[in-house]
Design a protein around this motif. Structure first.
Motif, PDB file in Angstrom:
ATOM      1  N   LYS A  96       0.831  -1.203   0.000  1.00 16.63           N
ATOM      2  CA  LYS A  96       0.000   0.000   0.000  1.00 16.63           C
ATOM      3  C   LYS A  96       0.871   1.261   0.000  1.00 16.63           C
ATOM      4  N   GLY A  97       0.524   2.202  -0.881  1.00 14.74           N
ATOM      5  CA  GLY A  97       1.205   3.489  -0.923  1.00 14.74           C
ATOM      6  C   GLY A  97       2.460   3.525  -1.770  1.00 14.74           C
ATOM      7  N   HIS A  98       2.873   2.380  -2.337  1.00  9.98           N
ATOM      8  CA  HIS A  98       4.085   2.350  -3.146  1.00  9.98           C
ATOM      9  C   HIS A  98       3.800   2.800  -4.582  1.00  9.98           C
ATOM     10  N   LEU A  99       4.839   3.372  -5.202  1.00 11.32           N
ATOM     11  CA  LEU A  99       4.795   3.769  -6.598  1.00 11.32           C
ATOM     12  C   LEU A  99       5.688   2.811  -7.381  1.00 11.32           C
TER      13      LEU A  99
ATOM     14  N   SER B  80       0.289   3.340  -6.642  1.00 11.19           N
ATOM     15  CA  SER B  80       0.315   3.735  -8.053  1.00 11.19           C
ATOM     16  C   SER B  80       1.224   2.809  -8.853  1.00 11.19           C
ATOM     17  N   ILE B  81       0.802   2.539 -10.082  1.00 12.02           N
ATOM     18  CA  ILE B  81       1.593   1.730 -11.013  1.00 12.02           C
ATOM     19  C   ILE B  81       1.637   2.460 -12.336  1.00 12.02           C
ATOM     20  N   PHE B  82       2.842   2.660 -12.868  1.00  6.92           N
ATOM     21  CA  PHE B  82       2.925   3.301 -14.170  1.00  6.92           C
ATOM     22  C   PHE B  82       3.788   2.480 -15.118  1.00  6.92           C
ATOM     23  N   VAL B  83       3.365   2.494 -16.375  1.00  8.35           N
ATOM     24  CA  VAL B  83       4.061   1.769 -17.439  1.00  8.35           C
ATOM     25  C   VAL B  83       5.005   2.720 -18.153  1.00  8.35           C
ATOM     26  N   THR B  84       6.215   2.263 -18.430  1.00  8.89           N
ATOM     27  CA  THR B  84       7.169   3.060 -19.195  1.00  8.89           C
ATOM     28  C   THR B  84       8.188   2.149 -19.865  1.00  8.89           C
ATOM     29  N   HIS B  85       8.761   2.617 -20.973  1.00  9.11           N
ATOM     30  CA  HIS B  85       9.908   1.930 -21.552  1.00  9.11           C
ATOM     31  C   HIS B  85      11.165   2.777 -21.378  1.00  9.11           C
ATOM     32  N   ASP B  86      11.027   3.886 -20.642  1.00  9.35           N
ATOM     33  CA  ASP B  86      12.119   4.827 -20.394  1.00  9.35           C
ATOM     34  C   ASP B  86      12.747   4.515 -19.038  1.00  9.35           C
ATOM     35  N   GLN B  87      13.953   3.944 -19.041  1.00  8.01           N
ATOM     36  CA  GLN B  87      14.567   3.534 -17.779  1.00  8.01           C
ATOM     37  C   GLN B  87      14.892   4.721 -16.882  1.00  8.01           C
ATOM     38  N   ASP B  88      15.267   5.870 -17.464  1.00  4.47           N
ATOM     39  CA  ASP B  88      15.544   7.046 -16.632  1.00  4.47           C
ATOM     40  C   ASP B  88      14.285   7.474 -15.879  1.00  4.47           C
ATOM     41  N   GLU B  89      13.155   7.411 -16.561  1.00  8.66           N
ATOM     42  CA  GLU B  89      11.876   7.761 -15.954  1.00  8.66           C
ATOM     43  C   GLU B  89      11.560   6.827 -14.786  1.00  8.66           C
TER      44      GLU B  89
ATOM     45  N   VAL C 201      11.436   8.045 -10.804  1.00  9.93           N
ATOM     46  CA  VAL C 201      10.104   8.199 -10.211  1.00  9.93           C
ATOM     47  C   VAL C 201       9.725   7.078  -9.251  1.00  9.93           C
ATOM     48  N   ALA C 202      10.081   5.833  -9.554  1.00  9.49           N
ATOM     49  CA  ALA C 202       9.500   4.679  -8.860  1.00  9.49           C
ATOM     50  C   ALA C 202      10.180   4.340  -7.539  1.00  9.49           C
ATOM     51  N   ASP C 203       9.354   3.852  -6.585  1.00  5.66           N
ATOM     52  CA  ASP C 203       9.900   3.235  -5.366  1.00  5.66           C
ATOM     53  C   ASP C 203      10.530   1.887  -5.712  1.00  5.66           C
ATOM     54  N   GLU C 204       9.821   1.145  -6.543  1.00 10.02           N
ATOM     55  CA  GLU C 204      10.311  -0.144  -7.026  1.00 10.02           C
ATOM     56  C   GLU C 204      10.036  -0.255  -8.518  1.00 10.02           C
ATOM     57  N   ILE C 205      10.848  -1.073  -9.167  1.00 17.52           N
ATOM     58  CA  ILE C 205      10.684  -1.318 -10.598  1.00 17.52           C
ATOM     59  C   ILE C 205      10.433  -2.800 -10.809  1.00 17.52           C
ATOM     60  N   MET C 206       9.493  -3.110 -11.698  1.00 15.72           N
ATOM     61  CA  MET C 206       9.342  -4.476 -12.203  1.00 15.72           C
ATOM     62  C   MET C 206       9.777  -4.465 -13.659  1.00 15.72           C
ATOM     63  N   VAL C 207      10.830  -5.192 -13.965  1.00 19.03           N
ATOM     64  CA  VAL C 207      11.307  -5.277 -15.341  1.00 19.03           C
ATOM     65  C   VAL C 207      10.545  -6.401 -16.034  1.00 19.03           C
TER      66      VAL C 207
ATOM     67  N   GLN D 100      12.657  -9.178 -13.009  1.00 19.02           N
ATOM     68  CA  GLN D 100      13.162  -8.810 -11.680  1.00 19.02           C
ATOM     69  C   GLN D 100      12.292  -7.708 -11.101  1.00 19.02           C
ATOM     70  N   LYS D 101      12.146  -7.719  -9.789  1.00 21.86           N
ATOM     71  CA  LYS D 101      11.418  -6.667  -9.065  1.00 21.86           C
ATOM     72  C   LYS D 101      12.281  -6.208  -7.905  1.00 21.86           C
ATOM     73  N   GLY D 102      12.448  -4.899  -7.760  1.00 27.67           N
ATOM     74  CA  GLY D 102      13.263  -4.373  -6.672  1.00 27.67           C
ATOM     75  C   GLY D 102      13.399  -2.875  -6.784  1.00 27.67           C
ATOM     76  N   THR D 103      14.154  -2.280  -5.864  1.00 26.41           N
ATOM     77  CA  THR D 103      14.390  -0.839  -5.934  1.00 26.41           C
ATOM     78  C   THR D 103      15.243  -0.533  -7.160  1.00 26.41           C
ATOM     79  N   PRO D 104      15.171   0.699  -7.665  1.00 24.22           N
ATOM     80  CA  PRO D 104      16.017   1.053  -8.810  1.00 24.22           C
ATOM     81  C   PRO D 104      17.494   0.761  -8.557  1.00 24.22           C
ATOM     82  N   TRP D 105      17.963   1.050  -7.334  1.00 24.16           N
ATOM     83  CA  TRP D 105      19.374   0.817  -7.014  1.00 24.16           C
ATOM     84  C   TRP D 105      19.707  -0.670  -7.042  1.00 24.16           C
ATOM     85  N   ASP D 106      18.859  -1.493  -6.443  1.00 25.42           N
ATOM     86  CA  ASP D 106      19.121  -2.936  -6.418  1.00 25.42           C
ATOM     87  C   ASP D 106      19.148  -3.525  -7.821  1.00 25.42           C
ATOM     88  N   ILE D 107      18.223  -3.082  -8.653  1.00 28.97           N
ATOM     89  CA  ILE D 107      18.158  -3.627 -10.016  1.00 28.97           C
ATOM     90  C   ILE D 107      19.378  -3.206 -10.826  1.00 28.97           C
ATOM     91  N   TYR D 108      19.816  -1.973 -10.620  1.00 27.92           N
ATOM     92  CA  TYR D 108      21.001  -1.508 -11.357  1.00 27.92           C
ATOM     93  C   TYR D 108      22.271  -2.169 -10.834  1.00 27.92           C
TER      94      TYR D 108
END
Length: 354
Positions: free
Chosen positions: A27-30, A186-195, A199-205, A213-221
Motif C-alpha cells: 500500500k502506498g508504493h509507486l 500507483s503503477i505506471f508503465v514506461t519503456h524509459d529507464q531514466d523515468e 520516479v519509482a519506489d520499485e521497478i518491475m522489469v 526482476q522486481k526491486g528498488t532502482p538501485w538494487d536492479i542496477y
C-alpha cells in the motif's frame, strides 16, 4: 491498497502476451513497469484495471478477488498516455466528470474539483478547454480527473509519452511529489529507464510477458538477476568471451561465459597515466562524445569496443590516441548462471593515478 497478483496469463490469439506473472505491491508504493515495447506491460495494467479479461490467474485488492469486477467497481483511477480528455468540456468539467457520474452533490463536486485544481497547479485554468492548454497542463488535468473520485489505486499508461522532453522532466518530479502527498498506491508503465529510476519506489522489469526482476532502482542496477536486466538497465557492452579480458582469464573454464561491462566498471587514461599493472589493457580512442558534465569515451581494446566516462577535470583524450584501459569488474553470464566478478589482477600491484 495492497495488490496481489498470482499466475496471471493472457493470450491474444496464438500470442502469449503475459506468462504466469506473480507479484505483490505494498500500500502506498509507486511501482514502475519497465521493459521494451510489446513485453506485456500494458496488458498487465489493463487486466488490473478490468479493461482486459485474463485467461487465468488471480488479482486481489486488499485480499479480495476482483477478477470478475467491472472497472467502475475496482476503485481505480486510470491515466492514459494521450490524455483522453473531453474536448468539449472545460478543465473544471473534465475533472468533475467522474464525480457527476456518481451523482455527488454539486457543492461537494465543486469543493473536490477546486481542491484538485490547487493540488495539481491548475488554478486559474478552470474555465479553459483542452485545446487552450499545453501538453503538460492537459496531462495534469488527466491526473486530477483520475484522482477526483478518490481511488485506492492509480494506474498510468506511459503518462509522459506525448509530452516534450523538457516538460516530461518537470512532470516526473511533480508526479513523484503529488503521489507522496496523496499517498495512493500507483503503477505506471514506461519503456524509459531514466523515468522509472527517477520516479519509482520499485521497478518491475517486464520482458516477453514475464517479470525478470522486481526491486528498488538501485538494487536492479547494482545487482541485476538476469542478463536481460543487466543489458536493459544502463549503458553497457557485451564481450562474447570474458576470458579474453585481463584479470578474468579464470572464467575460461566456464564454457560460453560472456561479460557485460558498464561504463562505470572501466577506467581509461593516457598511455602512462596508470602505474604499470598486470590488469591494464592497451587500447585506442575511437570516439569522444561530450555529455555536459563528462566525456563518453568509446575505446577499442583488441577486437572489443568498450564505452566509459572520463571527467572534464582530467586532461582530454584525443581520437586515435593509444590509452590504458582498466576493467575493474564485469557482469558475467552463461547458460547456467550469472554473477558479478572483480578483476583478479587489479590489486597486484594496485594501479594508481599519477
Amino acid at each position: 491498497m495492497h495488490i496481489e497478483v498470482r499466475n496471471l496469463n493472457k493470450h491474444f490469439g496464438d500470442f502469449h502476451a503475459v506468462k504466469d506473472v506473480s507479484f505483490e505491491i505494498e500500500k502506498g508504493h509507486l511501482i514502475g513497469l519497465l521493459g521494451p515495447s510489446g513485453g506485456g506491460k500494458t496488458s498487465i495494467l489493463r487486466m488490473l484495471a478490468g479493461l482486459e479479461d485474463l485467461d487465468s490467474g488471480e488479482i486481489r485488492f486488499h485480499g479480495e478477488l476482483v477478477n470478475g469486477l467491472p472497472p467502475q467497481e475496482r476503485g481505480i483511477g486510470f491515466v492514459f498516455q494521450n490524455y483522453a480528455l473531453f474536448k468539449h468540456m472545460s478543465v473544471f468539467d473534465n475533472i468533475a466528470f467522474g464525480l457527476n457520474v456518481k451523482k455527488m452533490p454539486k457543492a461537494k463536486v465543486k469543493d473536490r474539483v477546486m481542491e484538485l485544481v490547487e493540488l495539481t497547479g491548475l488554478k486559474g485554468f478552470e474555465k479553459r478547454y483542452p485545446h487552450q492548454l499545453s501538453g503538460g497542463q492537459r496531462q495534469r488535468v488527466a491526473f486530477a480527473r483520475a484522482l477526483a473520485p478518490e481511488p485506492q489505486l492509480l494506474l498510468l499508461d506511459e503518462p509522459f509519452a506525448a509530452i516534450d522532453a523538457k516538460i516530461r522532466q518537470e512532470l516526473r518530479t511533480w508526479l513523484r511529489d503529488l503521489i507522496e502527498r496523496v499517498g495512493i498506491t500507483s503503477i505506471f508503465v514506461t519503456h524509459d529507464q531514466d523515468e522509472a529510476i527517477e520516479v519509482a519506489d520499485e521497478i518491475m522489469v517486464i520482458n516477453q510477458g514475464r517479470v525478470e526482476q522486481k526491486g528498488t532502482p538501485w538494487d536492479i542496477y547494482k545487482e541485476p538477476k538476469t542478463p536481460f536486466v543487466a543489458s536493459f538497465i544502463g549503458e553497457s557492452t557485451v564481450i562474447e568471451n570474458a576470458a579474453e579480458l585481463k584479470g578474468f582469464e579464470e572464467v575460461g573454464k566456464h564454457g560460453g561465459t560472456r561479460a557485460l561491462i558498464r561504463p562505470e566498471y572501466i577506467e581509461v587514461g593516457h598511455k602512462h597515466e596508470f602505474i604499470l599493472a598486470s590488469a591494464t589493457e592497451q587500447g585506442f580512442v575511437k570516439h569522444l562524445h561530450f555529455r555536459g558534465s563528462e566525456w563518453l569515451v568509446e575505446v577499442e581494446v583488441g577486437a572489443h569496443k568498450l564505452i566509459t566516462y572520463r571527467s572534464l577535470e582530467k586532461e582530454t583524450l584525443k581520437i586515435g590516441e593509444e590509452v590504458s584501459v582498466l576493467v575493474h569488474r564485469a557482469y558475467l553470464f552463461n547458460d547456467d548462471r550469472s554473477w558479478i566478478m572483480e578483476n583478479k589482477l587489479k590489486d597486484d600491484p594496485m594501479p594508481m593515478m599519477i
